[in-house]
Design an enzyme around this catalytic site. Structure first.
Site, short mmCIF file in Angstrom:
data_model
loop_
_atom_site.label_atom_id
_atom_site.label_comp_id
_atom_site.label_asym_id
_atom_site.label_seq_id
_atom_site.Cartn_x
_atom_site.Cartn_y
_atom_site.Cartn_z
N TYR A 90 6.96 2.65 -6.62
CA TYR A 90 7.98 2.04 -5.77
C TYR A 90 9.09 3.05 -5.53
O TYR A 90 9.59 3.66 -6.48
CB TYR A 90 8.55 0.78 -6.44
CG TYR A 90 9.66 0.15 -5.66
CD1 TYR A 90 9.38 -0.62 -4.53
CD2 TYR A 90 10.98 0.31 -6.03
CE1 TYR A 90 10.40 -1.21 -3.79
CE2 TYR A 90 12.01 -0.28 -5.30
CZ TYR A 90 11.72 -1.03 -4.19
OH TYR A 90 12.72 -1.60 -3.46
N TYR A 135 -1.96 6.31 1.76
CA TYR A 135 -3.04 6.59 0.83
C TYR A 135 -4.24 7.23 1.55
O TYR A 135 -4.84 8.17 1.05
CB TYR A 135 -3.49 5.33 0.09
CG TYR A 135 -2.38 4.65 -0.69
CD1 TYR A 135 -1.38 5.39 -1.33
CD2 TYR A 135 -2.34 3.27 -0.80
CE1 TYR A 135 -0.38 4.77 -2.03
CE2 TYR A 135 -1.33 2.64 -1.52
CZ TYR A 135 -0.35 3.40 -2.14
OH TYR A 135 0.65 2.79 -2.85
#
Length: 164
Positions: A90, A135
């Site tokens: 995060y 990703y």
């Protein structure tokens, strides 16, 4: 003249327990899952710094904590070696798109190599398209043919007691 912020990624220390919990809560809010957070400082401290079953990194910009990553090791029977499992990553929204996520993944990849890991894995919510794109850009492979299964603590207690 614009100054370049100083970014530091460091191991979490015991005195960071409340900070890690704060980031967990911020992540839960972002994921619309605040009602699922059961962690408290005592259990988090025990897991990270006494039992050492998980590890955390703290991301700082100009000396201010702005995010974290929490990981642990699993094991692949097919690979025959441990894997690094990224439970959470995060970065506060106002600090995103600065390359910090890439730096965190580079550090985690180095940790995985140092520990002899054959894989790095994590999950991502289906609706989180910005993260999924990030990703994929790094080369992550989506494991669509796998379905995550979970027992809650209540279910674990029932099963352990033979109440199937």
């Amino acid at each position: 003249m614009k100054t370049i912020p100083k970014f530091v990624l460091r191991k979490a220390e015991p005195e960071d327990t409340s900070l890690v919990l704060s980031f967990i809560r911020q992540l839960a809010e972002y994921e619309k899952m605040t009602d699922e957070v059961q962690a408290d400082e005592k259990t988090l401290y025990q897991s990270l710094f006494v039992q050492k079953i998980a590890h955390a990194l703290i991301a700082e910009e100009d000396g201010k904590a702005i995010g974290f990553a929490l990981y642990f090791y699993n094991f692949s029977t097919f690979v025959g070696r441990p894997g690094l499992y990224l439970e959470d990553i995060y970065i506060q929204p106002e600090h995103r798109k600065k390359g910090y996520g890439t730096i965190i993944f580079q550090r985690l990849a180095n940790i995985a190599l140092e520990e002899g890991c054959g894989r790095m894995e994590w999950t991502c919510l289906d609706w989180n398209e910005p993260s999924r794109q990030f990703y994929r850009k790094m080369g992550a492979v989506t494991m669509d043919e796998w379905t995550v299964h979970r027992f809650t603590e209540e279910t674990i207690r029932k099963i352990a007691a033979g109440n199937l």
